[in-house]
Scaffold this motif. Structure first.
Motif, mmCIF file in Angstrom:
data_model
loop_
_atom_site.group_PDB
_atom_site.id
_atom_site.type_symbol
_atom_site.label_atom_id
_atom_site.label_comp_id
_atom_site.label_asym_id
_atom_site.label_seq_id
_atom_site.Cartn_x
_atom_site.Cartn_y
_atom_site.Cartn_z
ATOM 1 N N GLY A 121 8.073 32.203 27.023
ATOM 2 C CA GLY A 121 8.313 31.650 28.347
ATOM 3 C C GLY A 121 8.288 30.128 28.372
ATOM 4 N N LEU A 122 7.253 29.539 27.768
ATOM 5 C CA LEU A 122 7.152 28.075 27.764
ATOM 6 C C LEU A 122 8.267 27.443 26.938
ATOM 7 N N GLY A 123 8.622 28.088 25.812
ATOM 8 C CA GLY A 123 9.687 27.558 24.964
ATOM 9 C C GLY A 123 11.030 27.559 25.670
ATOM 10 N N LEU A 124 11.341 28.669 26.346
ATOM 11 C CA LEU A 124 12.610 28.750 27.075
ATOM 12 C C LEU A 124 12.650 27.737 28.209
ATOM 13 N N ALA A 125 11.549 27.621 28.968
ATOM 14 C CA ALA A 125 11.520 26.691 30.097
ATOM 15 C C ALA A 125 11.700 25.243 29.630
ATOM 16 N N LEU A 126 10.958 24.862 28.588
ATOM 17 C CA LEU A 126 11.053 23.490 28.087
ATOM 18 C C LEU A 126 12.435 23.220 27.499
ATOM 19 N N GLY A 127 12.996 24.186 26.781
ATOM 20 C CA GLY A 127 14.321 24.014 26.187
ATOM 21 C C GLY A 127 15.411 23.857 27.231
ATOM 22 N N ILE A 128 15.347 24.672 28.295
ATOM 23 C CA ILE A 128 16.343 24.567 29.369
ATOM 24 C C ILE A 128 16.227 23.216 30.064
ATOM 25 N N PHE A 129 14.988 22.765 30.295
ATOM 26 C CA PHE A 129 14.774 21.458 30.931
ATOM 27 C C PHE A 129 15.387 20.342 30.088
ATOM 28 N N ILE A 130 15.122 20.356 28.792
ATOM 29 C CA ILE A 130 15.673 19.328 27.899
ATOM 30 C C ILE A 130 17.196 19.412 27.859
ATOM 31 N N ALA A 144 19.522 31.808 21.476
ATOM 32 C CA ALA A 144 19.317 30.494 20.848
ATOM 33 C C ALA A 144 17.858 30.306 20.430
ATOM 34 N N PHE A 145 16.930 30.731 21.284
ATOM 35 C CA PHE A 145 15.514 30.566 20.960
ATOM 36 C C PHE A 145 15.142 31.403 19.731
ATOM 37 N N SER A 146 15.628 32.633 19.663
ATOM 38 C CA SER A 146 15.281 33.498 18.537
ATOM 39 C C SER A 146 15.831 32.961 17.224
ATOM 40 N N ILE A 147 17.046 32.426 17.258
ATOM 41 C CA ILE A 147 17.634 31.835 16.054
ATOM 42 C C ILE A 147 16.790 30.645 15.588
ATOM 43 N N GLY A 148 16.452 29.751 16.523
ATOM 44 C CA GLY A 148 15.662 28.576 16.168
ATOM 45 C C GLY A 148 14.271 28.930 15.699
ATOM 46 N N ASN A 149 13.615 29.862 16.398
ATOM 47 C CA ASN A 149 12.245 30.218 16.054
ATOM 48 C C ASN A 149 12.156 30.866 14.677
ATOM 49 N N ASN A 150 13.154 31.680 14.329
ATOM 50 C CA ASN A 150 13.161 32.308 13.003
ATOM 51 C C ASN A 150 13.467 31.298 11.899
ATOM 52 N N ALA A 151 14.346 30.341 12.190
ATOM 53 C CA ALA A 151 14.772 29.403 11.155
ATOM 54 C C ALA A 151 13.853 28.191 11.039
ATOM 55 N N GLY A 152 12.975 27.977 12.024
ATOM 56 C CA GLY A 152 12.185 26.748 12.078
ATOM 57 C C GLY A 152 11.342 26.477 10.860
ATOM 58 N N ALA A 153 10.735 27.544 10.297
ATOM 59 C CA ALA A 153 9.827 27.347 9.168
ATOM 60 C C ALA A 153 10.521 26.713 7.970
ATOM 61 N N ASN A 154 11.822 27.003 7.792
ATOM 62 C CA ASN A 154 12.549 26.491 6.624
ATOM 63 C C ASN A 154 13.567 25.398 6.972
ATOM 64 N N PHE A 155 13.866 25.246 8.276
ATOM 65 C CA PHE A 155 14.941 24.340 8.679
ATOM 66 C C PHE A 155 14.656 22.891 8.298
ATOM 67 N N GLY A 170 23.188 20.988 27.180
ATOM 68 C CA GLY A 170 23.252 22.385 27.568
ATOM 69 C C GLY A 170 21.981 23.151 27.234
ATOM 70 N N ALA A 171 21.774 24.221 27.967
ATOM 71 C CA ALA A 171 20.552 25.018 27.812
ATOM 72 C C ALA A 171 20.418 25.585 26.410
ATOM 73 N N ALA A 172 21.530 26.056 25.834
ATOM 74 C CA ALA A 172 21.469 26.696 24.513
ATOM 75 C C ALA A 172 20.997 25.716 23.444
ATOM 76 N N ALA A 173 21.570 24.512 23.436
ATOM 77 C CA ALA A 173 21.175 23.520 22.430
ATOM 78 C C ALA A 173 19.730 23.084 22.636
ATOM 79 N N GLY A 174 19.322 22.887 23.897
ATOM 80 C CA GLY A 174 17.946 22.492 24.165
ATOM 81 C C GLY A 174 16.948 23.550 23.725
ATOM 82 N N VAL A 175 17.251 24.805 24.020
ATOM 83 C CA VAL A 175 16.358 25.900 23.638
ATOM 84 C C VAL A 175 16.326 26.072 22.123
#
Length: 533
Positions: A361-370, A74-85, A386-391
């Motif tokens: 690390g920080l992105g995964l931790a914050l995403g799981i918390f949210i 989930a993090f890799s998908i979001g991080n790659n798409a973020g610039a254009n999302f 859920g962790a996936a949506a938050g991350v």
């Protein structure tokens, strides 16, 4: 056979990687040019775990390992798409709203068909809804709201398999339309023009009259004059030679404004002006825009970027593009200055593979918390996205920001692809083993055929509804639609299938990321309503 199943039950880590290897080997097989790719890991794990369950062995991939894989993906998908999302979010409001409407329609169809035609309990109906839309957090919410997780799980398990297969078919139909897509990135090329104008306009004036953005990469005055990288303030004179880089569709307007195409190639004369592909590996440049880097290049060496290559995508170096570690940029500048420019940018292959552990690390931790934060529902119950949506949400934001002070928040494209694929394969093995164990028990239920029929109805309503509305109402291209179908189904196996068919076209990930967070929340709420009716 019994010995082998017993051994796999005792060795969950070995079982995980066995499913990854065997599943991918089977997924590579193609029938009439179509293969399941990574989705076959899911089906292989379902088969083996169901076989083990029938023999009395519980063969599972640990749930924690599956969560680890899912959040990486989930993090890799979001991080790659973020610039254009976020730039495309306004255009995505219509498709997102339509998807929510379809959740309401499919939930209403589930209730009416289940209660009026099949005489099913609402808890089983809600569980079937969760399985038909392949969403485990919805199942958890249904179990909590109804107080009968066992009945809900039976519905989920029986409906799950067609929930995947049905949407795979929908994604394949969407991809059949991909050759007709109008949103495909245009190829970038270069052309040299001989200037015919006599009014000596500036390049800024020329640029304002063109059909779209281009880069003026070289200018020569006279047949043997020096070649330099022009700025927008430079003027052009009759018989100048001007090299322009841009999308193919934009170049005819350059010819209309400047003059005719020339057979001379300014690129061929590299005595004073050269071009080179350089890998961005200098951390100070990551998160900067092309415009910011161009300012430094022009100030230091009178050089400029003309193209940016990310993965297999070659694009015009527009000023607003944010650069990432591992991007390969084409630099046009003085020949003697090229070694200095390369050193400044880094030009190391390390930038292609660095995983940026601080951001990860920080992105995964914050995403799981949210993702685990409780969100209240009427009646005193609550749910979490859920962790996936938050991350995914955090990954999108970090990919868009690019840099916070000295901290780079965007991972290199190649690192995201590798981490995402590894995480996806591990998650699919875990999801398959979990579903396979449930399916074996669920099919002993006397209502299995009713659940199967209801699951078929729910999945079909969503599949047909998404395909028809996105194609007819929003004119969405088949490639992006295949990703949107995967996101609406919150099903990584469908995304893996679409990526395999398109060689990981960025539009697939864009479609997936566009709807996934809303799809996750929408299904959970719809499942809760069904369970409490």
């Amino acid at each position: 056979m019994s010995t082998a199943l017993s051994y796999l039950a005792e060795e969950p880590i070995l079982f995980t990687f066995l499913m990854v290897g065997v599943g991918m080997a089977l997924g590579a097989l193609k029938i009439k040019g179509v293969g399941f790719g990574a989705a076959m890991v899911l089906f292989t794990a379902i088969f083996v775990s169901a076989l083990g369950e029938s023999a009395g062995y519980e063969i599972r991939v640990p749930a924690e390992l599956g969560t680890f894989g899912l959040v990486l993906f989930a993090f890799s998908i979001g991080n790659n798409a973020g610039a254009n999302f976020f730039s495309g979010l306004k255009q995505g409001a219509g498709p997102i709203l339509m998807m929510v409407v379809l959740f309401v329609v499919s939930g209403g169809a589930a209730y009416l068909v289940g209660t009026q035609l099949l005489g099913m309990d609402t808890t089983v109906i809600a569980g079937t809804f969760a399985g038909a839309l392949t969403n485990t957090p919805t199942l958890a919410t249904v179990g909590e709201a109804s107080g009968d997780i066992g009945a809900a799980t039976v519905g989920y398990a029986v409906a799950y398999l067609f929930g995947v297969l049905g949407m795979l078919i929908a994604a394949q139909f969407a991809l059949r339309q991909a050759p007709n897509d109008t949103d495909a990135p245009e190829p970038v090329t270069h052309v040299t023009y001989r200037v015919e104008r006599t009014d000596t306009p500036t390049l800024r004036v020329i640029a304002s009259h063109l059909d779209g953005p281009v880069e003026f990469s070289r200018l020569r005055r006279g047949e043997e004059g020096p070649i330099w990288v022009p700025s927008l303030m430079d003027t052009i004179e009759k018989d100048d030679l001007l090299t322009v880089v841009g999308p193919v569709s934009h170049l005819p307007s350059v010819e209309r404004e400047v003059g005719h195409r020339s057979s001379h190639s300014l690129r061929a004369d590299r005595r004073l002006m050269d071009f080179r592909r350089i890998t961005i590996s200098n951390h100070k440049l990551a998160g900067m825009t092309v415009g910011q880097v161009d300012e430094e290049l022009e100030k230091r060496w009178n050089a400029r970027l003309s193209r940016v290559r990310r993965g297999d995508d070659d694009r015009l170096a527009s000023p607003n593009i944010m650069l990432e570690l591992g991007d390969r940029v084409r630099v046009v500048g003085p020949t003697l200055e090229m070694p200095k420019i390369s050193k400044w940018m880094g030009d190391s292959a390390k930038g292609l593979t660095e995983i940026n552990p601080i951001a990860l690390g920080l992105g995964l931790a914050l995403g799981i918390f949210i993702g685990e934060l409780p969100i209240p529902l009427p009646g005193g119950a609550d749910f979490s996205i859920g962790a996936a949506a938050g991350v995914l949400i955090i990954g999108l934001i970090m990919g868009r920001i690019g840099r916070i002070g000295p901290v780079i928040t965007a991972l290199p494209n190649t690192a995201n692809l590798v981490l995402g694929e590894l995480g996806l394969l591990v998650f699919l093995a875990q999801a398959g083993s979990n579903a396979g164990g449930q399916i074996s028990a669920a099919f002993t239920s006397g209502e299995w055929w009713k659940i199967l029929v209801l699951g078929f109805v729910i999945t079909s309503v969503m599949a047909v509804g998404l395909y028809w509305t996105m194609r007819k109402m929003f004119k969405m291209g088949g490639t992006k639609l295949s990703g949107l179908i995967a996101g609406a189904q919150t099903q990584p196996a469908i995304l893996a299938f679409a990526n395999g068919q398109t060689n990981s076209d960025p539009r697939v990930a864009m479609g997936y990321a566009l709807v996934y967070p809303v799809a996750m929340i929408g299904k959970i709420i719809a499942g809760y309503i069904l369970a409490t009716m």
